[in-house]
Design a protein around this motif. Structure first.
Motif, PDB file in Angstrom:
ATOM      1  N   ASN A 177      34.950  33.609  40.039  1.00 21.06           N
ATOM      2  CA  ASN A 177      34.358  34.387  41.176  1.00 21.06           C
ATOM      3  C   ASN A 177      33.687  33.832  41.806  1.00 21.06           C
ATOM      4  O   ASN A 177      33.114  34.261  43.100  1.00 21.06           O
ATOM      5  CB  ASN A 177      34.081  35.683  40.390  1.00 21.06           C
ATOM      6  CG  ASN A 177      34.910  36.667  40.735  1.00 21.06           C
ATOM      7  OD1 ASN A 177      36.367  36.116  40.349  1.00 21.06           O
ATOM      8  ND2 ASN A 177      34.317  38.204  40.317  1.00 21.06           N
ATOM      9  N   ASP A 182      38.167  34.768  45.435  1.00 21.42           N
ATOM     10  CA  ASP A 182      38.466  35.156  44.583  1.00 21.42           C
ATOM     11  C   ASP A 182      37.859  36.732  44.545  1.00 21.42           C
ATOM     12  O   ASP A 182      38.371  37.390  43.280  1.00 21.42           O
ATOM     13  CB  ASP A 182      37.686  34.123  43.303  1.00 21.42           C
ATOM     14  CG  ASP A 182      38.529  32.791  43.463  1.00 21.42           C
ATOM     15  OD1 ASP A 182      39.972  33.078  43.914  1.00 21.42           O
ATOM     16  OD2 ASP A 182      38.064  32.387  42.552  1.00 21.42           O
ATOM     17  N   ARG A 215      44.208  37.128  36.864  1.00 27.70           N
ATOM     18  CA  ARG A 215      44.052  36.905  37.686  1.00 27.70           C
ATOM     19  C   ARG A 215      43.562  36.305  37.313  1.00 27.70           C
ATOM     20  O   ARG A 215      42.668  35.313  38.244  1.00 27.70           O
ATOM     21  CB  ARG A 215      43.942  38.042  38.698  1.00 27.70           C
ATOM     22  CG  ARG A 215      46.005  38.769  39.325  1.00 27.70           C
ATOM     23  CD  ARG A 215      45.215  38.730  40.795  1.00 27.70           C
ATOM     24  NE  ARG A 215      46.669  39.358  41.001  1.00 27.70           N
ATOM     25  CZ  ARG A 215      47.106  40.715  41.748  1.00 27.70           C
ATOM     26  NH1 ARG A 215      45.662  41.836  41.773  1.00 27.70           N
ATOM     27  NH2 ARG A 215      47.875  41.347  41.901  1.00 27.70           N
ATOM     28  N   ARG A 219      42.150  32.444  38.090  1.00 22.51           N
ATOM     29  CA  ARG A 219      40.476  32.001  38.772  1.00 22.51           C
ATOM     30  C   ARG A 219      39.592  31.005  38.122  1.00 22.51           C
ATOM     31  O   ARG A 219      39.050  30.072  39.153  1.00 22.51           O
ATOM     32  CB  ARG A 219      39.303  33.218  39.146  1.00 22.51           C
ATOM     33  CG  ARG A 219      39.805  34.121  40.385  1.00 22.51           C
ATOM     34  CD  ARG A 219      39.530  35.317  40.437  1.00 22.51           C
ATOM     35  NE  ARG A 219      38.569  36.311  39.619  1.00 22.51           N
ATOM     36  CZ  ARG A 219      39.615  37.326  39.984  1.00 22.51           C
ATOM     37  NH1 ARG A 219      40.954  37.324  40.307  1.00 22.51           N
ATOM     38  NH2 ARG A 219      39.566  38.239  38.205  1.00 22.51           N
TER      39      ARG A 219
END
Lengths: 224, 224
Positions: A177, A182, A215, A219
DNA sequence: ATTTTGTATGTTGTATACAAAATTAAGGGC
DNA sequence: GCCCTTAATTTTGTATACAACATACAAAAT
């Protein structure tokens, strides 16, 4: 000053914390926060000194953390903070995805209205933290959200397994993140979760929570 | 007398088992086989005496088993073999169902042909043991089947979680399948698993493995 | 110069010793 | 007899001491 206690039933037995437990949770924090780096040796003598306890409770704590998968004890060669390879992280996310899918489904079936409202409240606070780009508080609230979903699913084993995998991954997920898009995508996922919660659509909530973790892998995979 | 060693390459490093590990696995066996009954107190002094070790490695082993959820350590009040309530067993089966669904799916995707053949071979042996009503060997092979499905799914975390929940449930599941029709139904489920394996139909395998565990709950719930 | 062997040092594993609780047993009042 | 209090005993938690093992370094030999 102590608070008054109107009712004797609200008196919980004071928890007796053994040194073992205190050491274990201290070490857990040190590992999760990355003060003790993955792969690094755990210097028993130094830490025992620093914590002011003897080796006995310290080593018992190490055994506990080893069983939790946070440290690796190599017989006669000392203990190290467990270092996760890409494969291991992937395998954890794969399992966690199904755990959270189940959590989402059960939460919608079993949570009270008040509990759903509580989850949505956490969600709202996450969104406002996102608006101001407060990364650390957002991160913490995010952890809380997922834990609470597990909790309201009323399945003790689910809570336990989720917490265990979550704690092993904490360090890695914090690193993710970092890229603005993201984070934006993660927030979009969470909006879908909130929508599913409002309509108590368990399948939808489970699905988006699972997808969210797939997901997450995308990332973080490159930073391993 | 020692055997001759023609080749130095056949020399494996001698395994050093710490007392801790040996005690832990001994205790695990005693608990799983029911020699130490659920809810009963673990008499440290007696077991330490019997195993011929000191309290230090013994207590470390207890910590490990506590982290695995097999024993409960009540500070200053001794340890007991964990006793599972109906709710806990149900929660474990609920989680295990999803774990095995994932295992079935991944196994079909990732296992080699040889590994699929191995699973089918175990299945065949189970069937012939069913024909002769050899309950204990059937039970053991059944455990092996499920473990192997997890193993060939090539997901280390899945293997770990499955093994952990499995070991907690071992005692309870052995008690199940006592009624002839229960056993017959379980075997029918396994025939479906074999069919799905032959066609590498991951969704079907996962589904029947999950359903199998829901049915397991129906079989055992009354004996709790 | 490189490998081998011996020795020293530090670290880990296990046992024992001690202190603090908790449990059990014993005694005394009602 | 029963219940409460208090003493004795066991059990648990922690610290320390010792032994086994691994690593690091230095000297000797190839």
């Amino acid at each position: 000053m102590h608070d008054m206690v109107d009712d004797i039933s609200s008196l919980a037995p004071i928890e007796k914390q053994t040194l073992h437990d205190q050491v274990a949770s201290q070490l857990r924090d040190l590992i999760i926060e990355g003060v003790l780096e993955p792969g690094s040796r755990i210097d028993e003598t130094a830490l025992v000194e620093r914590l002011g306890v003897s080796r006995t409770p310290f080593r018992e704590a190490l055994r506990t953390l080893a069983a939790e998968g946070l440290v690796v004890i190599r017989p006669s060669k000392g203990s190290i903070v467990r270092k996760l390879g890409a494969g291991e992280v992937h395998s954890m996310l794969e399992v966690l995805a199904e755990i959270e899918r189940l959590a989402g489904r059960l939460a919608c079936e079993r949570a009270s209205d008040a509990e759903i409202a509580e989850l949505l409240d956490i969600h709202d606070r996450m969104i406002s933290l996102y608006r101001t780009r407060d990364r650390l508080p957002y991160y913490k609230l995010n952890q809380l959200f997922h834990s609470r979903v597990a909790a309201v699913s009323r399945n003790a084993t689910l809570v336990e397994v989720q917490a265990n995998i979550q704690s092993r991954l904490k360090r890695i997920r914090f690193v993710g993140n970092r890229k603005p898009e993201d984070w934006a995508n993660a927030v979009a996922d969470h909006e879908q979760m909130a929508a599913a919660l409002r309509t108590r659509d368990g399948e939808a909530l489970g699905e988006i929570m699972a997808v969210h973790l797939v997901r997450t892998w995308d990332r973080v995979k490159d930073s391993l």
